[in-house]
Design a protein around this motif. Structure first.
Motif, PDB file in Angstrom:
ATOM      1  N   ILE A 145       0.850  -1.182   0.000  1.00  0.00           N
ATOM      2  CA  ILE A 145       0.000   0.000   0.000  1.00  0.00           C
ATOM      3  C   ILE A 145       0.889   1.235   0.000  1.00  0.00           C
ATOM      4  O   ILE A 145       1.880   1.314   0.745  1.00  0.00           O
ATOM      5  CB  ILE A 145      -0.924   0.018   1.230  1.00  0.00           C
ATOM      6  N   TYR A 146       0.533   2.208  -0.819  1.00  0.00           N
ATOM      7  CA  TYR A 146       1.302   3.453  -0.890  1.00  0.00           C
ATOM      8  C   TYR A 146       0.384   4.636  -0.603  1.00  0.00           C
ATOM      9  O   TYR A 146      -0.718   4.747  -1.154  1.00  0.00           O
ATOM     10  CB  TYR A 146       1.932   3.618  -2.282  1.00  0.00           C
ATOM     11  N   ILE A 147       0.849   5.505   0.292  1.00  0.00           N
ATOM     12  CA  ILE A 147       0.138   6.744   0.581  1.00  0.00           C
ATOM     13  C   ILE A 147       1.116   7.910   0.411  1.00  0.00           C
ATOM     14  O   ILE A 147       2.338   7.720   0.467  1.00  0.00           O
ATOM     15  CB  ILE A 147      -0.443   6.753   2.009  1.00  0.00           C
ATOM     16  N   ASP A 148       0.572   9.089   0.196  1.00  0.00           N
ATOM     17  CA  ASP A 148       1.411  10.269   0.003  1.00  0.00           C
ATOM     18  C   ASP A 148       2.146  10.633   1.295  1.00  0.00           C
ATOM     19  O   ASP A 148       1.539  10.739   2.355  1.00  0.00           O
ATOM     20  CB  ASP A 148       0.564  11.460  -0.446  1.00  0.00           C
ATOM     21  N   LYS A 149       3.454  10.795   1.180  1.00  0.00           N
ATOM     22  CA  LYS A 149       4.265  11.276   2.296  1.00  0.00           C
ATOM     23  C   LYS A 149       4.567  12.759   2.111  1.00  0.00           C
ATOM     24  O   LYS A 149       4.361  13.577   2.996  1.00  0.00           O
ATOM     25  CB  LYS A 149       5.560  10.475   2.384  1.00  0.00           C
ATOM     26  N   THR A 150       5.079  13.091   0.935  1.00  0.00           N
ATOM     27  CA  THR A 150       5.277  14.483   0.526  1.00  0.00           C
ATOM     28  C   THR A 150       4.781  14.593  -0.907  1.00  0.00           C
ATOM     29  O   THR A 150       4.236  13.642  -1.476  1.00  0.00           O
ATOM     30  CB  THR A 150       6.762  14.884   0.605  1.00  0.00           C
ATOM     31  N   ASP A 151       5.011  15.744  -1.525  1.00  0.00           N
ATOM     32  CA  ASP A 151       4.603  15.915  -2.916  1.00  0.00           C
ATOM     33  C   ASP A 151       5.364  14.985  -3.850  1.00  0.00           C
ATOM     34  O   ASP A 151       4.890  14.639  -4.933  1.00  0.00           O
ATOM     35  CB  ASP A 151       4.820  17.362  -3.354  1.00  0.00           C
ATOM     36  N   ASP A 152       6.566  14.576  -3.427  1.00  0.00           N
ATOM     37  CA  ASP A 152       7.419  13.773  -4.304  1.00  0.00           C
ATOM     38  C   ASP A 152       7.672  12.361  -3.780  1.00  0.00           C
ATOM     39  O   ASP A 152       8.313  11.565  -4.458  1.00  0.00           O
ATOM     40  CB  ASP A 152       8.779  14.475  -4.498  1.00  0.00           C
ATOM     41  N   GLU A 153       7.195  12.027  -2.582  1.00  0.00           N
ATOM     42  CA  GLU A 153       7.512  10.724  -1.988  1.00  0.00           C
ATOM     43  C   GLU A 153       6.241  10.049  -1.473  1.00  0.00           C
ATOM     44  O   GLU A 153       5.276  10.713  -1.100  1.00  0.00           O
ATOM     45  CB  GLU A 153       8.506  10.883  -0.834  1.00  0.00           C
ATOM     46  N   ASN A 154       6.293   8.724  -1.460  1.00  0.00           N
ATOM     47  CA  ASN A 154       5.209   7.923  -0.904  1.00  0.00           C
ATOM     48  C   ASN A 154       5.708   7.116   0.281  1.00  0.00           C
ATOM     49  O   ASN A 154       6.897   6.807   0.383  1.00  0.00           O
ATOM     50  CB  ASN A 154       4.647   6.958  -1.950  1.00  0.00           C
ATOM     51  N   THR A 155       4.776   6.759   1.173  1.00  0.00           N
ATOM     52  CA  THR A 155       5.073   5.846   2.271  1.00  0.00           C
ATOM     53  C   THR A 155       4.521   4.474   1.925  1.00  0.00           C
ATOM     54  O   THR A 155       3.367   4.357   1.487  1.00  0.00           O
ATOM     55  CB  THR A 155       4.447   6.343   3.584  1.00  0.00           C
ATOM     56  N   GLU A 156       5.322   3.434   2.122  1.00  0.00           N
ATOM     57  CA  GLU A 156       4.886   2.075   1.800  1.00  0.00           C
ATOM     58  C   GLU A 156       4.419   1.365   3.065  1.00  0.00           C
ATOM     59  O   GLU A 156       5.099   1.364   4.087  1.00  0.00           O
ATOM     60  CB  GLU A 156       6.021   1.273   1.150  1.00  0.00           C
ATOM     61  N   LEU A 157       3.252   0.740   2.996  1.00  0.00           N
ATOM     62  CA  LEU A 157       2.699  -0.051   4.090  1.00  0.00           C
ATOM     63  C   LEU A 157       2.302  -1.427   3.560  1.00  0.00           C
ATOM     64  O   LEU A 157       2.245  -1.629   2.349  1.00  0.00           O
ATOM     65  CB  LEU A 157       1.476   0.646   4.696  1.00  0.00           C
ATOM     66  N   GLU A 158       2.027  -2.332   4.466  1.00  0.00           N
ATOM     67  CA  GLU A 158       1.594  -3.669   4.059  1.00  0.00           C
ATOM     68  C   GLU A 158       0.135  -3.868   4.426  1.00  0.00           C
ATOM     69  O   GLU A 158      -0.321  -3.466   5.499  1.00  0.00           O
ATOM     70  CB  GLU A 158       2.433  -4.743   4.741  1.00  0.00           C
ATOM     71  N   GLY A 159      -0.589  -4.495   3.518  1.00  0.00           N
ATOM     72  CA  GLY A 159      -1.995  -4.778   3.769  1.00  0.00           C
ATOM     73  C   GLY A 159      -2.344  -6.212   3.429  1.00  0.00           C
ATOM     74  O   GLY A 159      -1.544  -6.933   2.818  1.00  0.00           O
ATOM     75  N   THR A 160      -3.536  -6.625   3.843  1.00  0.00           N
ATOM     76  CA  THR A 160      -4.016  -7.979   3.575  1.00  0.00           C
ATOM     77  C   THR A 160      -5.416  -7.899   2.991  1.00  0.00           C
ATOM     78  O   THR A 160      -6.288  -7.209   3.532  1.00  0.00           O
ATOM     79  CB  THR A 160      -4.058  -8.816   4.877  1.00  0.00           C
TER      80      THR A 160
END
Length: 295
Positions: free
Chosen positions: A231-246
């Motif tokens: 899962i990817y969500i916006d961290k900044t305008d140029d970067e994403n944060t990666e998470l794990e989902g099920t």
């Protein structure tokens, strides 16, 4: 020199593209959701206090508010007093029964004495009949008192049911939080008059959120319930944060692309809804957009 500038611009474009989130590599897009619960009043009365401020984390079983129970407490005292009066009447009836049983016991002794005298012809049949008549009268009196006692016991049971009902109403005046959750919205303030069914506050368990996305038919064969996903969500305008989902749910029927999809071409496509649960590290919010890459 011009060729060098073109090369530098190309390199910079690649770098910017690689830094710009997940790009077009995402398999699906959607928004985060949570199961929202609206806690409502179960009775009528004045709200004495309400401790459910927006954003507050509540525990299961925690006392959040209290509705005034003054009138209910008065009614409860009246019912308890009536119950004590019935208990007193019941004791009086039991005492009457004991007295009548004692009288019958004495008459039974007299009956045996007369039977013995009749054997020796020292007593008459009339005397024996008289004593039997007295015993029958005592038996009828005992039965009459027992019927009276049954009526008293029936009233006592009715009062007990009313007392238990009133106690339950008093308990419902306590606003108890049902689950560990976060307050999303508060609807009532102290000293307001609330009615049965009126919403008091809204909560949701934000420890994990569900990302609801839509996939097309060709993607269905690549996913299954229990499968992990990135899962990817916006961290900044140029970067994403990666998470794990099920993946926890896959719709069994197709539907048209939701109206939130803006382009006409996308809106007429048939898609399948998929829910992916993601543990919330504090960065996820309800309604936040997210992207998913199926492993």
């Amino acid at each position: 020199m011009r060729k060098l500038i073109v090369i530098l611009i190309s390199i910079l474009t690649v770098i910017l593209f690689s830094c710009n989130g997940n790009g077009d590599n995402a398999d699906a897009y959607g928004n985060f959701e949570a199961t929202e619960i609206i806690i409502s009043s179960e009775t009528n009365g004045k709200l004495l206090f309400m401790d459910a401020e927006n954003g507050r984390n509540l525990k299961k079983g925690e006392l959040i508010g209290q509705i005034d129970t003054t009138i209910l407490q008065f009614k409860l005292k009246q019912l308890k007093a009536a119950r004590e009066e019935i208990f007193a009447g019941n004791k009086d009836v039991l005492a009457q029964i004991n007295v009548l049983k004692e009288q019958k016991s004495i008459l039974s002794i007299e009956q045996k004495r007369i039977e013995n005298l009749m054997t020796d012809s020292a007593a008459t049949a009339k005397q024996y009949d008289d004593i039997l008549g007295k015993i029958r009268i005592i038996d009828k009196q005992i039965e009459s008192v027992k019927v009276k006692n049954a009526t008293i016991l029936s009233k006592s049971e009715q009062l007990e049911a009313q007392i238990e009902e009133l106690k339950e109403m008093i308990n419902k005046c306590k606003i108890i939080n049902p689950i560990n959750a976060t307050v999303l919205q508060k609807y009532a303030e102290p000293f307001e008059i609330v009615m049965t069914g009126r919403p008091l506050y809204k909560i949701a368990d934000l420890s994990s959120l569900e990302l609801k996305v839509y996939v097309n038919g060709s993607q269905l064969s690549k996913i299954k319930i229990g499968q992990k996903a990135k899962i990817y969500i916006d961290k900044t305008d140029d970067e994403n944060t990666e998470l794990e989902g099920t993946i926890t749910w896959i719709s069994s029927s197709a539907e048209f692309t939701p109206k939130i999809i803006q382009t006409k071409e996308e809106r007429v496509k048939l898609v399948y809804a998929v829910k992916i649960i993601v543990k919330n590290d504090g960065s996820l919010k309800i309604g936040m957009p997210g992207e998913v890459v199926f492993n």
